[in-house]
Design a protein around this motif. Structure first.
Motif, PDB file in Angstrom:
ATOM      1  N   UNK A 150     -47.958 -27.296  26.497  1.00 17.04           N
ATOM      2  CA  UNK A 150     -48.006 -27.476  27.952  1.00 17.04           C
ATOM      3  C   UNK A 150     -47.968 -26.078  28.548  1.00 17.04           C
ATOM      4  N   UNK A 151     -48.960 -25.776  29.355  1.00 11.68           N
ATOM      5  CA  UNK A 151     -49.029 -24.449  29.944  1.00 11.68           C
ATOM      6  C   UNK A 151     -48.393 -24.440  31.320  1.00 11.68           C
ATOM      7  N   UNK A 152     -48.503 -25.564  32.008  1.00 13.79           N
ATOM      8  CA  UNK A 152     -47.918 -25.666  33.350  1.00 13.79           C
ATOM      9  C   UNK A 152     -47.467 -27.094  33.572  1.00 13.79           C
ATOM     10  N   UNK A 153     -46.229 -27.260  33.998  1.00 12.28           N
ATOM     11  CA  UNK A 153     -45.683 -28.572  34.309  1.00 12.28           C
ATOM     12  C   UNK A 153     -45.259 -28.547  35.770  1.00 12.28           C
ATOM     13  N   UNK A 154     -45.785 -29.482  36.565  1.00 10.41           N
ATOM     14  CA  UNK A 154     -45.516 -29.505  38.005  1.00 10.41           C
ATOM     15  C   UNK A 154     -44.775 -30.794  38.333  1.00 10.41           C
ATOM     16  N   UNK A 155     -43.533 -30.645  38.820  1.00  8.17           N
ATOM     17  CA  UNK A 155     -42.681 -31.797  39.143  1.00  8.17           C
ATOM     18  C   UNK A 155     -42.814 -32.196  40.602  1.00  8.17           C
ATOM     19  N   UNK A 156     -42.460 -33.465  40.881  1.00 15.50           N
ATOM     20  CA  UNK A 156     -42.358 -33.896  42.275  1.00 15.50           C
ATOM     21  C   UNK A 156     -41.067 -33.326  42.854  1.00 15.50           C
ATOM     22  N   UNK A 157     -40.873 -33.497  44.142  1.00 15.18           N
ATOM     23  CA  UNK A 157     -39.718 -32.887  44.818  1.00 15.18           C
ATOM     24  C   UNK A 157     -38.385 -33.459  44.374  1.00 15.18           C
ATOM     25  N   UNK A 158     -38.382 -34.640  43.739  1.00 16.46           N
ATOM     26  CA  UNK A 158     -37.140 -35.259  43.289  1.00 16.46           C
ATOM     27  C   UNK A 158     -36.878 -35.048  41.801  1.00 16.46           C
ATOM     28  N   UNK A 159     -37.815 -34.428  41.106  1.00 14.32           N
ATOM     29  CA  UNK A 159     -37.666 -34.181  39.685  1.00 14.32           C
ATOM     30  C   UNK A 159     -37.739 -35.438  38.832  1.00 14.32           C
ATOM     31  N   UNK A 160     -38.445 -36.447  39.344  1.00 12.41           N
ATOM     32  CA  UNK A 160     -38.557 -37.717  38.615  1.00 12.41           C
ATOM     33  C   UNK A 160     -39.917 -37.903  37.952  1.00 12.41           C
ATOM     34  N   UNK A 161     -40.939 -37.214  38.454  1.00 16.35           N
ATOM     35  CA  UNK A 161     -42.283 -37.303  37.894  1.00 16.35           C
ATOM     36  C   UNK A 161     -42.837 -35.897  37.725  1.00 16.35           C
ATOM     37  N   UNK A 162     -43.739 -35.746  36.775  1.00 14.03           N
ATOM     38  CA  UNK A 162     -44.415 -34.456  36.632  1.00 14.03           C
ATOM     39  C   UNK A 162     -45.772 -34.664  35.988  1.00 14.03           C
ATOM     40  N   UNK A 163     -46.611 -33.680  36.181  1.00 14.88           N
ATOM     41  CA  UNK A 163     -47.892 -33.630  35.496  1.00 14.88           C
ATOM     42  C   UNK A 163     -47.858 -32.407  34.605  1.00 14.88           C
ATOM     43  N   UNK A 164     -48.126 -32.618  33.315  1.00 21.23           N
ATOM     44  CA  UNK A 164     -48.232 -31.519  32.359  1.00 21.23           C
ATOM     45  C   UNK A 164     -49.698 -31.164  32.214  1.00 21.23           C
ATOM     46  N   UNK A 165     -50.017 -29.900  32.424  1.00 19.75           N
ATOM     47  CA  UNK A 165     -51.373 -29.408  32.238  1.00 19.75           C
ATOM     48  C   UNK A 165     -51.427 -28.659  30.914  1.00 19.75           C
ATOM     49  N   UNK A 166     -52.428 -28.963  30.117  1.00 18.93           N
ATOM     50  CA  UNK A 166     -52.600 -28.340  28.816  1.00 18.93           C
ATOM     51  C   UNK A 166     -53.919 -27.576  28.812  1.00 18.93           C
ATOM     52  N   UNK A 167     -53.848 -26.285  28.555  1.00 18.45           N
ATOM     53  CA  UNK A 167     -55.052 -25.459  28.518  1.00 18.45           C
ATOM     54  C   UNK A 167     -55.358 -25.173  27.051  1.00 18.45           C
ATOM     55  N   UNK A 168     -56.574 -25.469  26.660  1.00 19.17           N
ATOM     56  CA  UNK A 168     -56.995 -25.333  25.274  1.00 19.17           C
ATOM     57  C   UNK A 168     -57.594 -23.947  25.022  1.00 19.17           C
ATOM     58  N   UNK A 169     -57.753 -23.600  23.763  1.00 17.94           N
ATOM     59  CA  UNK A 169     -58.229 -22.272  23.382  1.00 17.94           C
ATOM     60  C   UNK A 169     -59.588 -21.928  24.006  1.00 17.94           C
ATOM     61  N   UNK A 170     -60.417 -22.939  24.261  1.00 23.27           N
ATOM     62  CA  UNK A 170     -61.730 -22.678  24.869  1.00 23.27           C
ATOM     63  C   UNK A 170     -61.673 -22.598  26.393  1.00 23.27           C
ATOM     64  N   UNK A 171     -60.458 -22.684  26.975  1.00 21.77           N
ATOM     65  CA  UNK A 171     -60.285 -22.579  28.427  1.00 21.77           C
ATOM     66  C   UNK A 171     -60.342 -23.905  29.156  1.00 21.77           C
ATOM     67  N   UNK A 172     -60.730 -24.983  28.454  1.00 21.88           N
ATOM     68  CA  UNK A 172     -60.742 -26.294  29.106  1.00 21.88           C
ATOM     69  C   UNK A 172     -59.312 -26.774  29.312  1.00 21.88           C
ATOM     70  N   UNK A 173     -59.163 -27.774  30.172  1.00 27.60           N
ATOM     71  CA  UNK A 173     -57.833 -28.240  30.541  1.00 27.60           C
ATOM     72  C   UNK A 173     -57.790 -29.771  30.554  1.00 27.60           C
ATOM     73  N   UNK A 174     -56.678 -30.318  30.071  1.00 35.41           N
ATOM     74  CA  UNK A 174     -56.406 -31.746  30.133  1.00 35.41           C
ATOM     75  C   UNK A 174     -55.018 -31.920  30.737  1.00 35.41           C
TER      76      UNK A 174
END
Length: 87
Positions: A4-28
Motif C-alpha cells: 500500500x503506497x497511500x491509505x486515505x481515511x475518512x474523517x472518523x477513521x472508520x473507512x479508508x481506501x488503500x492505493x497500490x502503485x505497481x512497478x510499472x506505475x499503474x495503480x489499483x
C-alpha cells in the motif's frame, strides 16, 4: 500482496481506501473499514484490483467520485516501490 503506497481515511477513521502503485506505475485500490468488534483492525471490504489505472492521480480522481468522503485535494503522489536488493 503489493505494498500500500497511500491509505486515505475518512474523517472518523472508520473507512479508508488503500492505493497500490505497481512497478510499472499503474495503480489499483481497495476499500477497507475498521470495526470495534475487530479490535480496531482494518478489514478489506472490497478489492478493486481488477480495475487498473495508468497512475495514482488518475485512480484518485475516479475513486474520489465513487467515495465522496475522500478529501478533494489529492494526497501527495505515490511512487512505485523501489526494487529490493537481494544482497
Amino acid at each position: 500482496m503489493k505494498p500500500v503506497v497511500r491509505s486515505v481515511e475518512d474523517e472518523h477513521g472508520e473507512r479508508c481506501v488503500d492505493f497500490l502503485v505497481h512497478a510499472d506505475g499503474t495503480c489499483t485500490y481497495r476499500l477497507c473499514r475498521k470495526d470495534p468488534e475487530d479490535y480496531g483492525r482494518w478489514s478489506i471490504v472490497a478489492d478493486y484490483s481488477a480495475v487498473v489505472f495508468p497512475s495514482f492521480t488518475a485512480a484518485y480522481s475516479v475513486v474520489r467520485q465513487r467515495f465522496a468522503w475522500l478529501p478533494e485535494q489529492t494526497p501527495c503522489p505515490a511512487r512505485p516501490p523501489a526494487p529490493r536488493s537481494s544482497a
